[in-house]
Design an enzyme around this catalytic site. Structure first.
Site, PDB file in Angstrom:
ATOM      1  N   LYS B 176       0.863  -1.195   0.000  1.00  0.00           N
ATOM      2  CA  LYS B 176       0.000   0.000   0.000  1.00  0.00           C
ATOM      3  C   LYS B 176       0.889   1.231   0.000  1.00  0.00           C
ATOM      4  CE  LYS B 176      -0.989   2.620   2.876  1.00  0.00           C
ATOM      5  NZ  LYS B 176      -0.508   3.893   3.556  1.00  0.00           N
ATOM      6  N   THR B 187       5.338   6.485   3.297  1.00  0.00           N
ATOM      7  CA  THR B 187       4.186   5.815   3.925  1.00  0.00           C
ATOM      8  C   THR B 187       3.810   4.664   3.062  1.00  0.00           C
ATOM      9  OG1 THR B 187       3.233   7.761   4.891  1.00  0.00           O
ATOM     10  CG2 THR B 187       1.804   5.912   4.719  1.00  0.00           C
TER      11      THR B 187
END
Lengths: 401, 401
Positions: B176, B187
C-alpha cells in the site's frame, strides 16, 4: 534603521532603466540596466546547480577582482543549456552594455531568467539594451523591478537608511522569483545596491552570510535552478569611513541592515510563490546547534504535505513532525513541542487536545506561523515558504512564456 | 518465472483474514492478519524517519532473531506520535494476535498506517483482531490487500512461481502507499510471503538489496513517513534445499523473483500516487557509477516542476536537466542527452529541434518514459513516480479519514 522610498536607485549614484524588448510576450518589461556613476566594490552568491547558465559563470568571473559598475539583466529567457552560443550571447550582452556606458566589459554583471534551452533572441536583446541605456535614471528602480519578473505577480523592492560615522548610508534592492524556489539559490535573482564605503572582502562576507539566513531559507517547490544569483554593489558615495573589518561595529550595523533587506525580499518571494495564498514561517527554536535548526526549518517549509495542509487549513501537526523527522537532523522526537501560532498542538512528540477553531484561525492568518521547540539548546532558525494550491499545479502544467 | 493467481496467500501454508473494525470510516476493511502455519525465517527494512511509530521499533525488535509467524496490520491510524501509550497498544496488538494463534508475541510483526498523533481505538482494534483471526483462510489475500489501503485507489497484489531444485517455489506480496511516498520507505507497507526454504541471513540480504532498487526508487511527494516497512517471511514449505549462500544460483534466482515482485509493487504504488494520472519512469544510463545514476533518477522523478510538466503534457526537458543538476551528483552537463520516450530532446546539454506532436504523444503515454544518457560509464538506475495534479492538492488539503 528606517525604511525609505525607492529601491535599487535609492542609494546615491545609482541609476536604472528598463524596457520591453519583446523577449517576454504581452509588452512586458524584460530588460534592465542597473548602473553606478562610479565603480563599485561588488560580490555575489550563485546557484549550486551543476547545470548552470553561462551568465552565472561569466558574472562570477567578472566579480573575481571584487569590482563592477553595472548589471544587465533580462527576463523571459534564461539562456541556460544553450552551449557555446549561450556563452557568446552572454558576453555580447556584457560587451554591448559596457560600450554604451564607456566602461570595461569585465565591470558588467549579467543575469538572465526565464525559459531554459532556447537561444537568446539577440536582435531583440541588442535593441533592448540600447533603449534601456537611454532610459537610465535615478527614478528607474521600479521599472527595473518589473523587468526582472517571470511568473511573479508583484515586484519585490525595498530600501533602507542607516547611519554610519554620522553619514546616512542607503541600501536598496530588488528581487524576483516565484517558482523553482528552494534553498541554495533557486530561480531567484536579487540585486542589492548601497552607497556605503566597504571593501570587496567585507562585501563578500556580508552577502554570503546574509543569503544563508534569507534566500537560502525559502522554498516554494524544492526545484533549484540554473540561473540564480544575489549580487551586491557598493559605490562608497555615502562618504563613511571604509568598512574593512568584519569585527567592527560599522560592519555589524551594515550587515544587520543588509540582512533586513534580504529577509524582507526573501519573504516577499515566498509569499508570491507560484499559486501561494499565504506565507508560511517556520521557526525552530532551542536547537542544539544552528545546522539542526536550519535543516528542520527547511524540511518543514518544503514539505508538500505540510504545504497542502496549510492550503486546506488542516491543523495537521503530524505532518510537521514527520517532516522534521526526515530532515536528516539528529534530535529527540520525544522532546519536541509543536505550535501553530499561539496554539500548542503537540508536546514531547505527542498530540495535545487543542481547540480546533483556534487552530483553524491560526491557519487562516497570513503569515501562518509554525514553531517547533526542540528543548535541546540555544540555537534557532527561521524558514519561509508558501502553501501548495491548485494554482501551483495550473501554472506549472502550462507552457511558460 | 511465471505470474500466478493470488497474492500474499499464494505460497504454501499462508493464510490471511481481514475485517472492518471501524477505525476507517465507511465500513472499509482496516485490519488484517497474515499467518503461516509453520514458523518462518523473516526480515524487514524500515523507515529512516527520526519520528517513528512504536510498531516500527517493536517489529524490528521482533525480527532480531530472524523468525516470525504472523503479521497484524491496521490502516486508518498510524499509532505514531502517541508516546508510551502507543508502545503499549502496539504490544497489545502483538500479544492478542499471538494468544489467538497460540504462538509467541515475539513472532508477531505489527504494522500500522493512517493518521498520525491519534491514540489507537483499542476497543475496535481488539474486536477487529479477533474477527480477523476467525476469518483466516487460504483465500484471504485480496481482503488483506484491501485492509492495508489508505488513500490508495486500488490494491497492489502479485504472486509468482519459480523453480528451485526442481521444486515449485512461490512468492506472494501485497503493498500500500500513495501519498508520502519517497525514497527511503515512505508511507508504504509491503508484505512478502514465500514458501522457499532460505536462511534469515539470506532473506535480510534479499530484502535490503531488493528494496533499494524498488521501494527506495519511487517518489510521490518527497514526504517520508513514520511507519513504513517492507517485511518478508519464508516458511520453507516448498521443500527446496535451503538457500544459505548469497553466491549460489538458487539465491540469484530467488532474488530475481523477489526483485520482480517488489519492482512490480513499487510501480503500482507510483502509478496510484495521490492524484496521479500517469506513471513516470526515469532511466539514467551510462553513468560513471551506480550512486550517480540513482541520485539523478530520483531527483528527476521527485521534481515538482517535472511532475507538473508531465501532467500538463509540456515537453519541458529543461526542468529535467535542472533536476539532474541539483541532485547532488557529479556529472558533466555538457555531455548529457535527454530523451522523452523515443524522441531525443536535448544533446550534449543543449536543446534540439524536436517534433512537438511526437513529444506530446510521448507525454500522453502511460508510463511516460524519460531517459537521461550521461555518456560517462556503464552504470544505470531507474526510478518511478507520477505526475503532479490538481487532485494531489485536493486530497492533501482535506482532512484525512
Amino acid at each position: 534603521m528606517k525604511i525609505i522610498e525607492g529601491s535599487i536607485t535609492a542609494p546615491e549614484g545609482f541609476k536604472a532603466g528598463a524596457v520591453c524588448s519583446g523577449v517576454k510576450k504581452k509588452g512586458k518589461r524584460d530588460i534592465a540596466i542597473i548602473y553606478s556613476e562610479v565603480k563599485c566594490q561588488a560580490a555575489g552568491v550563485f546557484t549550486t546547480n551543476k547545470v548552470r547558465a553561462a551568465c552565472v559563470d561569466i558574472t562570477r568571473k567578472h566579480l573575481e577582482d571584487g569590482q563592477a559598475q553595472a548589471i544587465v539583466v533580462n527576463s523571459g529567457n534564461a539562456n541556460a543549456c544553450t552551449g557555446e552560443r549561450g556563452v557568446k550571447d552572454t558576453l555580447e550582452m556584457a560587451g554591448l552594455t559596457a560600450k554604451l556606458l564607456g566602461i570595461s566589459p569585465e565591470d558588467v554583471l549579467v543575469a538572465s531568467t526565464g525559459v531554459i534551452g532556447v537561444f537568446m533572441p539577440m536582435d531583440k536583446i541588442r535593441d533592448g539594451i540600447k533603449r534601456a541605456y537611454e532610459k537610465l535614471s535615478r527614478e528607474g528602480g521600479h521599472e527595473a523591478a518589473l523587468a526582472i519578473l517571470t511568473t511573479d505577480l508583484v515586484t519585490k523592492e525595498i530600501a533602507v537608511e542607516i547611519e554610519i560615522d554620522g553619514q546616512p548610508v542607503k541600501i536598496g534592492a530588488i528581487a524576483k522569483g516565484s517558482g523553482m524556489i528552494h534553498p541554495q539559490m533557486a530561480t531567484m535573482l536579487a540585486f542589492i545596491t548601497t552607497d556605503a564605503a566597504i571593501t570587496a572582502e567585507c562585501l563578500r562576507e556580508v552577502i554570503r552570510s546574509s543569503a544563508d539566513i534569507s534566500y537560502n531559507m525559502i522554498s516554494v517547490d524544492r526545484d533549484t535552478s540554473t540561473n540564480d544569483m544575489a549580487l551586491i554593489m557598493a559605490n562608497g558615495l555615502a562618504g563613511n569611513r571604509i568598512i574593512d573589518d568584519p569585527a567592527s561595529p560599522a560592519f555589524k550595523r551594515f550587515k544587520e541592515a543588509v540582512d533586513f533587506v534580504n529577509i524582507s525580499l526573501a519573504k516577499m518571494i515566498a509569499r508570491d510563490g507560484e499559486g501561494a495564498t499565504r506565507l508560511i514561517e517556520v521557526k525552530v527554536v532551542n536547537a542544539p546547534d544552528e545546522k539542526t535548526a536550519r535543516l528542520i526549518a527547511r524540511s518543514i517549509v518544503s514539505s508538500n504535505l505540510t504545504k497542502a495542509a496549510v492550503f486546506g487549513k488542516d491543523a495537521n501537526w503530524g505532518r510537521i513532525l514527520a517532516a522534521a523527522g526526515y530532515s536528516g537532523a539528529d534530535f529527540d522526537p520525544y522532546k519536541v513541542d509543536v505550535y501553530l501560532g499561539e496554539e500548542k498542538m503537540a508536546e514531547n512528540g505527542m498530540g495535545l487536545v487543542f481547540d480546533e477553531d483556534k487552530a483553524r484561525q491560526e491557519l487562516e492568518k497570513d503569515p501562518v506561523i509554525i514553531k517547533v521547540d526542540l528543548k535541546a539548546g540555544d540555537f534557532s532558525a527561521t524558514a519561509w515558504g508558501c502553501d501548495l494550491s491548485y494554482e501551483y499545479v495550473r501554472i506549472n502544467a502550462e507552457y511558460r512564456t
